[in-house]
Design a protein around this motif. Structure first.
Motif, PDB file in Angstrom:
ATOM      1  N   PHE A 192       0.865  -1.177   0.000  1.00  0.00           N
ATOM      2  CA  PHE A 192       0.000   0.000   0.000  1.00  0.00           C
ATOM      3  C   PHE A 192       0.903   1.228   0.000  1.00  0.00           C
ATOM      4  N   THR A 221       1.550  -7.698   4.413  1.00  0.00           N
ATOM      5  CA  THR A 221       1.333  -6.313   3.982  1.00  0.00           C
ATOM      6  C   THR A 221       2.541  -5.436   4.280  1.00  0.00           C
ATOM      7  N   PHE A 223       3.396  -1.113   4.157  1.00  0.00           N
ATOM      8  CA  PHE A 223       2.888   0.246   3.943  1.00  0.00           C
ATOM      9  C   PHE A 223       4.076   1.149   3.602  1.00  0.00           C
ATOM     10  N   CYS A 266       2.584  -1.153  -6.542  1.00  0.00           N
ATOM     11  CA  CYS A 266       1.684  -1.321  -5.394  1.00  0.00           C
ATOM     12  C   CYS A 266       0.364  -1.967  -5.810  1.00  0.00           C
ATOM     13  N   ALA A 268      -2.508  -0.973  -4.058  1.00  0.00           N
ATOM     14  CA  ALA A 268      -3.500   0.085  -3.833  1.00  0.00           C
ATOM     15  C   ALA A 268      -2.826   1.297  -3.217  1.00  0.00           C
ATOM     16  N   ILE A 270      -3.383   4.515  -0.492  1.00  0.00           N
ATOM     17  CA  ILE A 270      -4.170   4.966   0.665  1.00  0.00           C
ATOM     18  C   ILE A 270      -3.940   6.462   0.841  1.00  0.00           C
ATOM     19  N   VAL A 325      -9.028  -1.173   4.830  1.00  0.00           N
ATOM     20  CA  VAL A 325      -7.919  -2.011   4.365  1.00  0.00           C
ATOM     21  C   VAL A 325      -8.297  -3.490   4.464  1.00  0.00           C
TER      22      VAL A 325
END
Length: 375
Positions: A192, A221, A223, A266, A268, A270, A325
């Motif tokens: 993300f 995941t 970030f 990526c 998605a 955010i 998420v």
């Protein structure tokens, strides 16, 4: 009649990244384009387009009456020296002080309200001061462009704008420059990306809290944050960012000029911002065919179709962000991929930057022919 146009903005990078197509179109129409912005490394690119650069220094954030008066007088001198056909202003301080200078010299001017900013959003005595200044600065504008209807309605309701207004699709997105990219493979790490200045109003606190909560349940995941710290709050956020990096939850890359590479890799994007004019981050993500998860506010909601090309969550709410998420992670690989495809289709239909270019050319043609002023 003058063939020059004076552009006032607070950011050379923002002017180049999101408005270079407008600059190019004006140059192609034969205008001499003068650009007054602080130099943070993008001025050479602006000059390479064919624009003439005017060195400018001012404090982008904060209110210092002495410095702000100096800025207004500086703008007034520029206008009197160059006598442009029109002045084009972007962002709060150029809108106010550039608008005042143009009004004082009787020069037509076009204002672009790129967002209300923290001060107007939060209310209080500073909000009242800004509203009074906007009332004075925008009164004689040939046209005030807004990037969403909420910002327009707020300033019209506060009697800051009484003349011609137009809502345009933000800065739009260059659909040739930002092409749809193949969706990453469905196995392995899920990335993300958030592209933001690291400050409270961009939602960095909620993002870090949600990242930690999600990663505990979904260790696959990662970030990623791209963007610079705001120096006044760096001491607050930098230790927390480093802590999450050490735990493998987050990667911080600082300011980057290779954002498309991160968008391509990526799953998605955010964007937990508290307020936006129109989010260029989300427009570019959607143009790249990536799903978006964003705050349920104007300027973000406008950029995607809920449940089709993105998912919304409540601003200033880490639990709501975490839930969004989780909802995204529950989608199948094909559903995520389809979200990205729908995002590309959405911006093609509504946010082509050529729409913005056409709006500016139309208003400038009106000024050139003598059709301008509050209506």
């Amino acid at each position: 009649m003058s063939s020059s146009l004076l552009i006032l903005s607070n950011s050379d990078s923002g002017l180049y990244d999101f408005r270079k197509e407008v600059l190019k179109a004006l140059l192609e129409k034969g205008f001499r384009v003068l650009v007054s912005v602080p130099d943070t490394g993008y001025v050479d690119k602006i000059k390479a387009l064919g624009c003439e650069y005017i060195p400018t220094a001012f404090e982008r954030r904060g209110m210092n009456p002495f410095q702000d008066m100096k800025l207004m007088l500086f703008y007034r001198r520029l206008i009197k020296r160059h006598r442009p056909l029109a002045v084009l202003t972007y962002t709060i301080k150029p809108n106010i002080y550039g608008g005042l200078a143009a009004r004082l010299t009787g020069t037509p001017y076009l204002v672009n309200v790129t967002g209300l900013g923290t001060t107007l959003e939060n209310g209080g005595i500073l909000q009242k001061m800004i509203i009074l200044m906007y009332r004075t600065a925008l009164k004689a504008a040939a046209c005030v462009f807004f990037q969403n209807k909420g910002n327009r309605d707020f300033l019209v309701r506060k009697k800051c704008v009484t003349g011609k207004v137009r809502v345009i699709p933000g800065s739009g997105v260059n659909l040739d420059e930002h092409r749809p990219e193949e969706y990453p493979p469905g196995d392995g790490q899920i990335r993300f990306v958030s592209i933001m200045r690291l400050m409270k109003d961009k939602g960095v606190e909620e993002l870090m809290t949600a990242a930690q909560a999600v990663h505990e349940k979904h260790p696959e995941t990662l970030f990623q944050i791209l963007g610079a710290y705001e120096e006044e709050t760096r001491h607050i956020y930098e230790p927390r960012v480093k802590e999450l990096e050490e735990k493998g939850i987050l990667c911080y890359y600082g300011y980057r000029d290779d954002v498309p590479v991160f968008l391509k890799e990526c799953q998605a994007v955010i964007h937990p911002s508290y307020h936006e004019g129109m989010s260029n981050v989300l427009l570019e993500a959607a143009a790249t065919a990536r799903p978006v998860l964003a705050s349920a506010i104007e300027g973000c909601l406008d950029t995607f179709s809920e449940g089709c090309s993105g998912l919304a969550f409540q601003p200033q709410d880490s639990s709501s962000l975490t839930e969004a998420v989780e909802r995204f992670l529950a989608l199948s690989y094909e559903e995520r991929k389809e979200m990205g495809r729908q995002g590309r289709k959405y911006v093609e239909e509504k946010f082509d930057r050529n729409f913005v270019v056409a709006a500016y050319l139309e208003e400038i043609a009106g000024i050139r022919s003598g059709r301008f002023g509050p209506s």
